[in-house]
Design a protein around this motif. Structure first.
Motif, PDB file in Angstrom:
ATOM      1  N   GLN A   1      10.967   0.085  -8.992  1.00 56.18           N
ATOM      2  CA  GLN A   1      12.266   0.586  -8.538  1.00 56.18           C
ATOM      3  C   GLN A   1      12.977  -0.419  -7.624  1.00 56.18           C
ATOM      4  O   GLN A   1      13.567  -0.049  -6.606  1.00 56.18           O
ATOM      5  CB  GLN A   1      12.109   1.940  -7.829  1.00 56.18           C
ATOM      6  CG  GLN A   1      11.593   3.029  -8.780  1.00 56.18           C
ATOM      7  CD  GLN A   1      11.489   4.381  -8.106  1.00 56.18           C
ATOM      8  OE1 GLN A   1      11.488   4.482  -6.877  1.00 56.18           O
ATOM      9  NE2 GLN A   1      11.399   5.428  -8.898  1.00 56.18           N
ATOM     10  N   GLY A   2      12.860  -1.705  -8.003  1.00 53.91           N
ATOM     11  CA  GLY A   2      13.594  -2.742  -7.290  1.00 53.91           C
ATOM     12  C   GLY A   2      12.954  -3.245  -6.027  1.00 53.91           C
ATOM     13  O   GLY A   2      13.521  -4.094  -5.332  1.00 53.91           O
ATOM     14  N   ALA A   3      11.765  -2.801  -5.708  1.00 59.33           N
ATOM     15  CA  ALA A   3      11.098  -3.246  -4.477  1.00 59.33           C
ATOM     16  C   ALA A   3       9.683  -3.718  -4.797  1.00 59.33           C
ATOM     17  O   ALA A   3       9.044  -3.222  -5.729  1.00 59.33           O
ATOM     18  CB  ALA A   3      11.043  -2.108  -3.461  1.00 59.33           C
ATOM     19  N   ILE A   4       9.202  -4.707  -4.036  1.00 60.96           N
ATOM     20  CA  ILE A   4       7.833  -5.199  -4.208  1.00 60.96           C
ATOM     21  C   ILE A   4       6.897  -4.248  -3.464  1.00 60.96           C
ATOM     22  O   ILE A   4       6.985  -4.093  -2.245  1.00 60.96           O
ATOM     23  CB  ILE A   4       7.686  -6.632  -3.671  1.00 60.96           C
ATOM     24  CG1 ILE A   4       8.573  -7.591  -4.483  1.00 60.96           C
ATOM     25  CG2 ILE A   4       6.226  -7.079  -3.733  1.00 60.96           C
ATOM     26  CD1 ILE A   4       8.599  -9.004  -3.940  1.00 60.96           C
ATOM     27  N   ILE A   5       6.010  -3.613  -4.239  1.00 59.36           N
ATOM     28  CA  ILE A   5       5.113  -2.630  -3.609  1.00 59.36           C
ATOM     29  C   ILE A   5       3.699  -3.174  -3.403  1.00 59.36           C
ATOM     30  O   ILE A   5       2.931  -2.638  -2.613  1.00 59.36           O
ATOM     31  CB  ILE A   5       5.060  -1.322  -4.424  1.00 59.36           C
ATOM     32  CG1 ILE A   5       4.619  -1.597  -5.866  1.00 59.36           C
ATOM     33  CG2 ILE A   5       6.417  -0.621  -4.419  1.00 59.36           C
ATOM     34  CD1 ILE A   5       4.355  -0.324  -6.689  1.00 59.36           C
ATOM     35  N   GLU A   6       3.358  -4.256  -4.149  1.00 58.57           N
ATOM     36  CA  GLU A   6       2.051  -4.884  -3.969  1.00 58.57           C
ATOM     37  C   GLU A   6       2.181  -6.371  -4.241  1.00 58.57           C
ATOM     38  O   GLU A   6       3.027  -6.783  -5.024  1.00 58.57           O
ATOM     39  CB  GLU A   6       1.004  -4.302  -4.944  1.00 58.57           C
ATOM     40  CG  GLU A   6       0.653  -2.847  -4.696  1.00 58.57           C
ATOM     41  CD  GLU A   6      -0.341  -2.307  -5.735  1.00 58.57           C
ATOM     42  OE1 GLU A   6      -0.662  -1.132  -5.658  1.00 58.57           O
ATOM     43  OE2 GLU A   6      -0.770  -3.080  -6.629  1.00 58.57           O
ATOM     44  N   ARG A   7       1.314  -7.158  -3.586  1.00 60.11           N
ATOM     45  CA  ARG A   7       1.267  -8.590  -3.884  1.00 60.11           C
ATOM     46  C   ARG A   7      -0.132  -9.105  -3.603  1.00 60.11           C
ATOM     47  O   ARG A   7      -0.834  -8.611  -2.717  1.00 60.11           O
ATOM     48  CB  ARG A   7       2.329  -9.356  -3.099  1.00 60.11           C
ATOM     49  CG  ARG A   7       2.148  -9.370  -1.585  1.00 60.11           C
ATOM     50  CD  ARG A   7       3.257 -10.190  -0.913  1.00 60.11           C
ATOM     51  NE  ARG A   7       4.563  -9.537  -0.953  1.00 60.11           N
ATOM     52  CZ  ARG A   7       5.725 -10.177  -0.952  1.00 60.11           C
ATOM     53  NH1 ARG A   7       5.745 -11.500  -0.909  1.00 60.11           N
ATOM     54  NH2 ARG A   7       6.857  -9.514  -0.968  1.00 60.11           N
ATOM     55  N   GLY A   8      -0.539 -10.106  -4.379  1.00 58.16           N
ATOM     56  CA  GLY A   8      -1.862 -10.686  -4.200  1.00 58.16           C
ATOM     57  C   GLY A   8      -2.341 -11.311  -5.489  1.00 58.16           C
ATOM     58  O   GLY A   8      -1.619 -11.346  -6.493  1.00 58.16           O
ATOM     59  N   SER A   9      -3.592 -11.801  -5.486  1.00 59.35           N
ATOM     60  CA  SER A   9      -4.169 -12.351  -6.713  1.00 59.35           C
ATOM     61  C   SER A   9      -4.638 -11.192  -7.587  1.00 59.35           C
ATOM     62  O   SER A   9      -4.666 -10.031  -7.162  1.00 59.35           O
ATOM     63  CB  SER A   9      -5.358 -13.255  -6.375  1.00 59.35           C
ATOM     64  OG  SER A   9      -6.412 -12.472  -5.816  1.00 59.35           O
ATOM     65  N   HIS A  10      -5.011 -11.511  -8.818  1.00 59.80           N
ATOM     66  CA  HIS A  10      -5.487 -10.476  -9.735  1.00 59.80           C
ATOM     67  C   HIS A  10      -6.677  -9.724  -9.143  1.00 59.80           C
ATOM     68  O   HIS A  10      -6.689  -8.482  -9.133  1.00 59.80           O
ATOM     69  CB  HIS A  10      -5.886 -11.138 -11.068  1.00 59.80           C
ATOM     70  CG  HIS A  10      -6.555 -10.202 -12.032  1.00 59.80           C
ATOM     71  ND1 HIS A  10      -5.874  -9.225 -12.717  1.00 59.80           N
ATOM     72  CD2 HIS A  10      -7.873 -10.092 -12.414  1.00 59.80           C
ATOM     73  CE1 HIS A  10      -6.712  -8.556 -13.482  1.00 59.80           C
ATOM     74  NE2 HIS A  10      -7.943  -9.070 -13.316  1.00 59.80           N
ATOM     75  N   ARG A  11      -7.646 -10.461  -8.607  1.00 55.94           N
ATOM     76  CA  ARG A  11      -8.847  -9.817  -8.060  1.00 55.94           C
ATOM     77  C   ARG A  11      -8.502  -8.967  -6.844  1.00 55.94           C
ATOM     78  O   ARG A  11      -8.999  -7.842  -6.707  1.00 55.94           O
ATOM     79  CB  ARG A  11      -9.867 -10.916  -7.708  1.00 55.94           C
ATOM     80  CG  ARG A  11     -11.151 -10.436  -7.031  1.00 55.94           C
ATOM     81  CD  ARG A  11     -11.798  -9.247  -7.701  1.00 55.94           C
ATOM     82  NE  ARG A  11     -12.001  -9.420  -9.134  1.00 55.94           N
ATOM     83  CZ  ARG A  11     -12.251  -8.434  -9.974  1.00 55.94           C
ATOM     84  NH1 ARG A  11     -12.311  -7.182  -9.531  1.00 55.94           N
ATOM     85  NH2 ARG A  11     -12.436  -8.655 -11.261  1.00 55.94           N
TER      86      ARG A  11
END
Length: 607
Positions: free
Chosen positions: A565-575
């Motif tokens: 919905q237009g916002a970054i809710i998670e970030r990080g590497s795949h693991r």
């Protein structure tokens, strides 16, 4: 015959009084050939002088042959002069056209090129909202209108005015005031009647033009969506809609052409009445001995000569109005504001590796619908950042904003620390290569479409790019190889083949920043794995933004962003994201289940 030239065009709207300003806009295009314009006008004047001279010589010939006045010899010199003047009238009129044609065609070329360039400079929003069929018809009519306007103004209106002045001078100089009064009165009635009837006819043609444009837009839209029409078996439905517009156009066109009869009858009546009245006056003068037979011939020839061009006045008036409106409509495209425009003196993007930063970016296509909300992330030079999320979350909008197809509503996008709004758009886009989700190809050869990535590339470089995209072997197997035509929008190629052409095109561009917008979405699992390794290879050392739906394609990204919905809710590497057990982990689990079910189905079929 009067207004029967009968160009199918007519004004779509009434003149508002400012359409004549297009003449001022056309002047710079004519000024380049001002010498030719002056020469054409000189030929025009000579042609009209010889034209009016013909009846004057004819009078002398007739009088010279009159038994009462005749000299012993036939007036051979006068007959020779008559023939020479007749020839000169045509000669100088044709020379005028030959000299002026370069002026007209150069003006059309330069205006059309200017409009074309301006349309390419307009925002993506304009091109998403435009109707291609109607706009191309407007440009076509506008360029045609330049030729029509210049032709009629210089070769119809000015000559008629000049000829009328010359005829008036002859009538006033050689005959009494009654001849001039009848002539001027008839011309005034003729012009008034023609303009009034033509205005009425223009209203009919205006409606016909609207229907013509609507039918043209309908046809082009239907043909562009050929596959969709076929999917739903709606050929007859489309034909019916097209025919409905054509039927209405037919009715309006029939009314327009039928109304021509009224115009012709009225014009002929005015001319016949005027010529009859003048013949009575001339005949009376001959009987009274104040005029000669040559004078009778002179009056008749002058009036017929004057009324021949006037006979086309309705058509000329309509065409000039049409041309003014068509050119004005085309120039209005030039007046479309560039939503995204370079600042004065904007520098080029700095060379070298590029770091991309989205800093608190807000964006909406429409005020009521926010697409991105405070989006912030950085792609260090040479690294790979992936953005995943459901459809409609704003992933592809990130690519459009980085390309600066739109300007952000809030925050900023920076490349090497410089706001993209402060650098020249051309240099920014030259640094970016993209493989879009929906690949559209030109209706040209495969070679042309790959070569489009860098138009200065050699054939060897094109082939190398095709190899990198794993499409060279396929192209080489085709009968025409790299000269194979891909069809309208690339319809002759499969989705996967089109995508590989797009990858080859991006590779050939050799950009510092790469965007893969669902680059493997049209490929099957086998092809996807084959190309994925190549995508990773070509992105090495380049700043890469990967927009993906299949999470398996972004597992090796340096950073994965989950957009919702237009916002970054998670970030990080795949693991890291899997271990967090959030939205990314849920999406991963669903896709793994789907992949397992697909594999099981494939094994069952194989068994």
């Amino acid at each position: 015959m009067s207004a029967h030239a009968q160009h199918a065009a007519a004004p779509k709207e009434s003149l508002k009084g400012d359409e004549w300003r297009v003449l001022g806009q056309l002047l710079p295009y004519l000024w380049e050939y001002r010498g030719r314009v002056a020469l054409a006008l000189a030929f025009l004047v000579i042609a009209k002088l010889t034209n009016v001279g013909v009846p004057l010589v004819m009078k002398e010939v007739v009088d010279g042959l009159d038994p009462k006045l005749a000299i012993v010899a036939v007036p051979a010199a006068l007959l020779a002069a008559y023939g020479l003047l007749r020839f000169s009238t045509t000669l100088f009129a044709e020379l005028r056209d030959v000299v002026f044609v370069r002026v007209t065609q150069r003006a059309i070329r330069r205006v059309a090129l200017g409009v074309f360039r301006h349309l390419h400079s307009l925002s993506l929003r304009f091109h998403l909202e435009r109707q291609t069929g109607g706009m191309t018809r407007d440009i076509e009519r506008g360029t045609r209108g330049i030729s029509t306007l210049l032709s009629y103004l210089l070769f119809s209106i000015i000559p008629v005015i000049l000829e009328f002045a010359l005829v008036a001078a002859v009538l006033l100089g050689r005959f009494d005031w009654r001849f001039a009064a009848v002539t001027f009165g008839a011309v005034a009635v003729y012009i008034t009647f023609t303009i009034l009837v033509t205005e009425w006819r223009i209203d009919i043609r205006r409606r016909a033009n609207e229907l013509d444009s609507r039918a043209n837009t309908r046809a082009i839209d239907s043909l562009l969506n050929y596959e969709t029409v076929k999917y739903f078996g709606n050929e007859e439905f489309e034909a019916g809609r097209y025919d409905e517009n054509l039927r209405k156009y037919e009715d309006a066109a029939v009314r327009f052409e039928s109304s021509l009869g009224l115009l012709n009858i009225g014009q002929s009546l005015v001319i016949a009445a005027a010529v009859t009245a003048l013949m009575f006056l001339a005949a009376d003068g001959v009987v009274a001995g104040t005029l000669t037979l040559g004078d009778l011939v002179l009056v008749n020839a002058l009036l017929i000569q004057l009324y021949i061009p006037l006979n086309f006045l309705g058509m000329v008036y309509r065409e000039i109005k049409q041309s003014l409106l068509d050119i004005n409509r085309m120039f209005s495209l030039m007046g479309e504001n560039r939503e995204v425009e370079d600042r004065a003196g904007a520098p080029d993007l700095d060379p070298g590796p590029a770091t991309v930063e989205f800093r608190d970016v807000d964006f909406s296509y429409e005020p009521a619908r926010q697409i991105l909300r405070k989006v912030s992330f950085t792609i260090p030079a040479g690294q790979r950042v992936a953005v995943v999320g459901p459809s409609g979350s704003g992933k592809s909008t990130l690519a459009r904003l980085l390309y600066r197809f739109y300007d952000v509503g809030g925050g900023a996008i920076l490349v090497n620390g410089r706001d993209v709004r402060e650098v020249r758009q051309g240099s920014l886009r030259a640094a970016i290569g993209i493989v879009p989700q929906d690949t559209v190809l030109f209706n040209d050869s495969v070679r042309y479409n790959i070569h489009y990535g860098r138009t200065g590339a050699t054939q060897a470089e094109v082939i190398e790019a095709a190899r990198a995209a794993h499409i060279h072997d396929f192209i080489d197997s085709l009968p025409a190889k790299y000269e194979t035509t891909v069809g309208e929008r690339g319809l002759k190629l499969s989705g996967g083949e089109k995508q590989r052409v797009a990858i080859a095109r991006a590779v050939l561009k050799d950009p510092r920043i790469l965007i893969f917008d669902e680059a493997t979405s049209a490929l099957d699992s086998t092809s996807e794995k084959a190309i994925q390794a190549e995508l990773e290879r070509v992105s090495v050392g380049r700043t890469t933004l990967v927009i993906a739906h299949r999470l398996s394609t972004v597992m090796d990204a340096d950073l994965i962003l989950v957009l919702s919905q237009g916002a970054i809710i998670e970030r990080g590497s795949h693991r890291e994201l899997i271990d967090a057990g959030g939205e990314y982990a849920r999406m991963w689990a669903l896709q793994q289940q789907a992949a397992a079910a697909e594999a099981a189905l494939a094994r069952a079929k194989a068994a």
